[in-house]
Motif scaffolding. Structure first.
Motif, mmCIF file in Angstrom:
data_model
loop_
_atom_site.group_PDB
_atom_site.id
_atom_site.type_symbol
_atom_site.label_atom_id
_atom_site.label_comp_id
_atom_site.label_asym_id
_atom_site.label_seq_id
_atom_site.Cartn_x
_atom_site.Cartn_y
_atom_site.Cartn_z
ATOM 1 N N VAL A 94 0.827 -1.190 -0.070
ATOM 2 C CA VAL A 94 -0.053 -0.015 0.007
ATOM 3 C C VAL A 94 1.030 1.076 -0.022
ATOM 4 C CG1 VAL A 94 -0.143 0.194 2.526
ATOM 5 C CG2 VAL A 94 -2.293 0.959 1.223
ATOM 6 N N ALA A 95 0.503 2.189 -0.693
ATOM 7 C CA ALA A 95 1.345 3.565 -0.887
ATOM 8 C C ALA A 95 0.939 4.336 0.304
ATOM 9 C CB ALA A 95 1.119 4.161 -2.150
ATOM 10 N N VAL A 96 2.132 5.236 0.883
ATOM 11 C CA VAL A 96 1.772 5.783 1.978
ATOM 12 C C VAL A 96 2.527 7.132 2.025
ATOM 13 C CG1 VAL A 96 2.124 6.145 4.523
ATOM 14 C CG2 VAL A 96 1.706 3.883 3.505
ATOM 15 N N ILE A 97 2.036 8.297 2.186
ATOM 16 C CA ILE A 97 2.552 9.534 2.106
ATOM 17 C C ILE A 97 2.397 10.239 3.553
ATOM 18 C CG2 ILE A 97 2.269 12.008 1.254
ATOM 19 C CD1 ILE A 97 0.969 10.897 -1.367
ATOM 20 N N VAL A 98 3.603 10.832 3.841
ATOM 21 C CA VAL A 98 3.800 11.145 5.012
ATOM 22 C C VAL A 98 4.070 12.858 5.054
ATOM 23 C CG1 VAL A 98 5.019 11.053 7.792
ATOM 24 C CG2 VAL A 98 4.673 9.160 6.228
ATOM 25 N N GLU A 99 3.175 13.678 5.542
ATOM 26 C CA GLU A 99 3.438 15.046 5.533
ATOM 27 C C GLU A 99 4.063 15.405 6.862
ATOM 28 O OE1 GLU A 99 0.422 17.270 3.045
ATOM 29 O OE2 GLU A 99 -0.713 15.414 3.794
#
Length: 246
Positions: A94-99
């Motif tokens: 699963v693709a994860v973006i962390v800001e």
């Protein structure tokens, strides 16, 4: 429904809201301070600050905390934060973006990398997963603000791109650059929104089973526990049966 709009419901069911409340207040305050420092301290003249204040209010952040965060920027005693985006893969690919917002890039990068590793994921290069998402503005309203047709008409008039209505409420999406104008127009028509913010909207999603979802939630919980992390987004999809078992 894609996972990004279910995440809040999962957290609510798990009773994490009170436990995470002070952490959330601190993250929202940080966004207000950064927005005020980058532009005008008057929310009416600074769209980013206006959205940050609105999001804080929708999460019941007290007015004095909001005022203090703005004053901190104006007084010049606010820390200097860098805004960084990390991208990686979680369980089941699963693709994860962390800001993140940080005053120490090395510390944050090291923590985020080890959090991915410890929870069955791996940190990638910038751009490694963001192509699976679109940057959008998202405005949410409770279900009782009107029926699907009413909200759809208001959204079209406001210049929005898409609407998803369900028993849980209405989610309205627009181009990221139009969020301030669209949210103002919707407010005039439908009243105060539950939430108004910029999001990463998945273009493709990864179907998760119960075991995968449990691992993913562990990863996202661990990432969100980091004070430097502002927001985590993943492109998971899960059936209601799986979500009900969490």
């Amino acid at each position: 429904m894609a996972g990004h709009s279910k995440w809040a419901n999962i957290q609510h069911r798990k009773g994490r809201q009170d436990a995470a409340r002070s952490k959330l207040f601190s993250k929202l305050s940080k966004e207000i301070t950064v927005a005020a420092k980058m532009g005008d301290p008057d929310p009416e003249k600074n769209p980013r600050l206006r959205l940050a204040v609105k999001e804080a209010k929708s999460n019941s952040v007290p007015k004095d905390v909001i005022d203090r965060a703005i004053k901190k920027a104006v007084g010049g005693d606010a820390e200097t934060y860098d805004e960084i985006r990390y991208e990686g893969y979680g369980p089941n690919g699963v693709a994860v973006i962390v800001e993140a917002m940080t005053d120490n890039r090395n510390r944050t990068a090291s923590t985020v990398r080890s959090t991915f590793s410890k929870n069955g994921g791996n940190l990638g290069e910038t751009g490694s997963v963001s192509f699976m998402f679109e940057r959008k503005g998202e405005v949410t309203y409770p279900a009782d603000v009107g029926d699907a047709d009413t909200v759809m008409m208001a959204a079209i008039e406001a210049g929005a791109e898409d609407v998803e209505s369900s028993d849980d409420g209405h989610i309205i999406w627009c181009a990221d650059t139009d969020l301030n104008d669209v949210s103002n127009a919707l407010e005039a028509e439908l009243g105060e929104s539950d939430s108004t913010k910029l999001i990463w909207k998945p273009v493709t999603t990864t179907e998760m089973d119960l075991e995968g979802m449990e691992k993913l939630m562990k990863l996202i919980d661990a990432l969100e526990d980091d004070d430097d992390v502002q927001r985590v987004t993943a492109n998971f999809e899960a059936s209601d049966e799986v979500l009900d078992q969490l």
